[in-house]
Design a protein around this motif. Structure first.
Motif, short mmCIF file in Angstrom:
data_model
loop_
_atom_site.label_atom_id
_atom_site.label_comp_id
_atom_site.label_asym_id
_atom_site.label_seq_id
_atom_site.Cartn_x
_atom_site.Cartn_y
_atom_site.Cartn_z
N ARG A 69 0.77 12.62 2.08
CA ARG A 69 0.30 13.83 1.40
C ARG A 69 1.06 15.07 1.88
O ARG A 69 1.47 15.92 1.10
CB ARG A 69 -1.20 14.02 1.63
CG ARG A 69 -1.81 15.17 0.84
CD ARG A 69 -3.17 15.55 1.41
NE ARG A 69 -4.15 14.50 1.29
CZ ARG A 69 -4.83 14.25 0.16
NH1 ARG A 69 -4.61 14.98 -0.92
NH2 ARG A 69 -5.73 13.29 0.14
N THR A 118 2.35 2.10 -3.40
CA THR A 118 1.25 2.42 -4.31
C THR A 118 0.79 3.86 -4.12
O THR A 118 0.60 4.61 -5.09
CB THR A 118 0.06 1.46 -4.06
OG1 THR A 118 0.46 0.14 -4.40
CG2 THR A 118 -1.14 1.86 -4.89
N VAL A 119 0.66 4.26 -2.86
CA VAL A 119 0.20 5.63 -2.56
C VAL A 119 1.26 6.65 -2.99
O VAL A 119 0.95 7.65 -3.65
CB VAL A 119 -0.10 5.76 -1.05
CG1 VAL A 119 -0.28 7.22 -0.66
CG2 VAL A 119 -1.33 4.95 -0.69
N ILE A 123 -8.42 11.29 -3.08
CA ILE A 123 -8.29 9.88 -2.76
C ILE A 123 -9.56 9.17 -3.19
O ILE A 123 -10.67 9.56 -2.80
CB ILE A 123 -8.06 9.67 -1.25
CG1 ILE A 123 -6.89 10.53 -0.75
CG2 ILE A 123 -7.84 8.19 -0.94
CD1 ILE A 123 -5.58 10.26 -1.43
N VAL A 179 -5.45 9.45 -6.46
CA VAL A 179 -4.81 8.31 -5.80
C VAL A 179 -5.87 7.27 -5.56
O VAL A 179 -6.80 7.48 -4.78
CB VAL A 179 -4.14 8.73 -4.48
CG1 VAL A 179 -3.56 7.52 -3.77
CG2 VAL A 179 -3.06 9.77 -4.73
N GLN A 213 1.55 7.06 -6.88
CA GLN A 213 0.44 7.78 -7.50
C GLN A 213 0.44 9.26 -7.12
O GLN A 213 0.07 10.11 -7.94
CB GLN A 213 -0.89 7.13 -7.10
CG GLN A 213 -1.09 5.74 -7.69
CD GLN A 213 -2.42 5.14 -7.30
OE1 GLN A 213 -3.45 5.41 -7.93
NE2 GLN A 213 -2.41 4.34 -6.25
N VAL A 251 0.81 -1.21 0.00
CA VAL A 251 0.00 0.00 0.00
C VAL A 251 0.84 1.27 0.00
O VAL A 251 0.51 2.25 -0.70
CB VAL A 251 -0.99 0.00 1.18
CG1 VAL A 251 -0.29 0.00 2.52
CG2 VAL A 251 -1.97 1.16 1.08
N ILE A 311 -7.11 3.67 -4.21
CA ILE A 311 -6.72 2.84 -3.08
C ILE A 311 -7.90 1.95 -2.70
O ILE A 311 -9.04 2.19 -3.14
CB ILE A 311 -6.28 3.73 -1.89
CG1 ILE A 311 -5.48 2.94 -0.86
CG2 ILE A 311 -7.45 4.45 -1.28
CD1 ILE A 311 -4.12 2.50 -1.33
N ILE A 355 -1.86 7.85 4.62
CA ILE A 355 -1.97 8.62 3.39
C ILE A 355 -1.87 10.11 3.68
O ILE A 355 -1.22 10.87 2.93
CB ILE A 355 -3.29 8.28 2.66
CG1 ILE A 355 -3.22 6.85 2.11
CG2 ILE A 355 -3.57 9.28 1.54
CD1 ILE A 355 -4.51 6.36 1.51
#
Length: 336
Positions: free
Chosen positions: A263, A196-197, A272, A209, A200, A193, A211, A259
């Motif tokens: 950010r 991936t975050v 998101i 993003v 993106q 995860v 998710i 996240i």
């Protein structure tokens, strides 16, 4: 517990995310490292190809497969420590191809245990995962927490853990089970995860993003801390063989909170978007993982030292460099 000068060690899965960091750490601590990389016809060595020259030159690199017992047996003669990290780890793929997880994670571990049993190995460190606990019945999670197979992946790791315990009890194989909680950092696949975050958020080709579930709680640990846990338990004076040791910080955040931290580091205002197809089956999701790590601290003085914010900042910088160098495919990982 940190000086490996002259120690002969084997790292299976050395080409992987944690394995490549552990391999580097062991070389820097003076170990004579044999790095096992899964054979492929392209001649590539995974993340070992990215290691600094001064580390790479010190390695004995062998390509092969832990599913082959005859091959594994040849690697383990008179070693001080075997670090067994080779495994299939992608939880989504375990729903698609569960037999392959049994073949690699269970049978592969059995082959390593048999090789250690007959090869005069001083100690084996077997890699488990916090996923074996399933959704927490109590927190923080101690090593006495019941094991719950909530995915084919976690079931295969539970079976491998029990095989290690059985070999310790039945044949006195000197093996320890290290159970890292969620690990992150440079070189991690976008199947996880955090990368991936980050990818993106940084990638200008991504307008938002995407998710899965934002609610699960995780105990995230920077990869260099986890590599240090391996090194320390590998030299601990008197660990309990056949027993598990949690490696985690004890700090819990939701995926959504993680996240928000990313950010802030990136300076992104991308929206998101939660996508249902990225979620696990409802009875398979693990909703809360928080480590109690007193046992490993007592055994080898290990504690998590890199805070989540600092670790995420380092990981973001690694991804910035990869994207700037054009070393990442634009579609990598987005289908998982």
């Amino acid at each position: 517990m940190t000086d490996y000068s002259g120690k002969r060690v084997l790292v299976t899965g050395a080409e992987g995310f944690i394995g490549s960091h552990l391999t580097t750490d062991l070389v820097r601590r003076g170990a004579r490292v044999t790095a096992l990389s899964q054979y492929n016809s392209f001649g590539t060595l995974g993340w070992l190809d990215d290691l600094p020259d001064d580390i790479f030159r010190e390695l004995k690199i062998v390509s092969g497969d832990v599913r082959d017992p005859h091959f594994v047996r040849q690697l383990t003669e008179e070693l001080d420590v075997v670090f067994h990290l080779a495994a299939l780890i992608a939880i989504p793929y375990s729903y698609v191809a569960p037999q392959s997880y049994v073949d690699v994670n269970v049978t592969g571990t059995l082959n390593i245990l048999e090789a250690c049993r007959s090869g005069s190995v001083g100690r084996m460190i077997h890699t488990s995962t916090s996923e074996v606990y399933g959704t927490a019945l109590f927190t923080p999670i101690t090593e006495q927490h019941p094991l719950q197979g909530q995915s084919p992946y976690s079931a295969s790791k539970i079976a491998a853990d029990h095989m290690v315990e059985a070999y310790c009890r039945s044949f006195e194989v000197p093996a320890v089970i290290l159970r890292p909680f969620n690990t992150f950092g440079p070189r991690q696949s976008e199947r996880a995860v955090i990368p991936t975050v980050i990818r993106q958020m940084l990638d200008p080709a991504c307008d938002d993003v995407r998710i899965g579930d934002l609610a699960p709680v995780r105990d995230f640990n920077y990869v260099e801390d986890i590599a240090d846990a391996f090194c320390r338990i590998g030299l601990a004076d008197s660990p309990e063989f056949g027993r598990a040791y949690n490696a985690g910080s004890g700090r819990a955040v939701t995926i959504g909170e993680m996240i928000d931290i990313v950010r802030g580091i990136v300076g992104s205002n991308k929206a998101i978007v939660e996508e249902s197809h990225r979620r696990r089956p409802s009875k398979s999701e693990v909703f809360e993982l928080i480590a109690a790590a007193a046992r490993i601290e007592e055994a080898c003085s290990w504690k998590s030292s890199v805070g989540l914010e600092a670790g995420l900042a380092r990981t973001v910088e690694w991804w910035r460099a990869r994207l700037a160098a054009g070393q990442v495919r634009r579609d990598a990982g987005y289908q998982v």
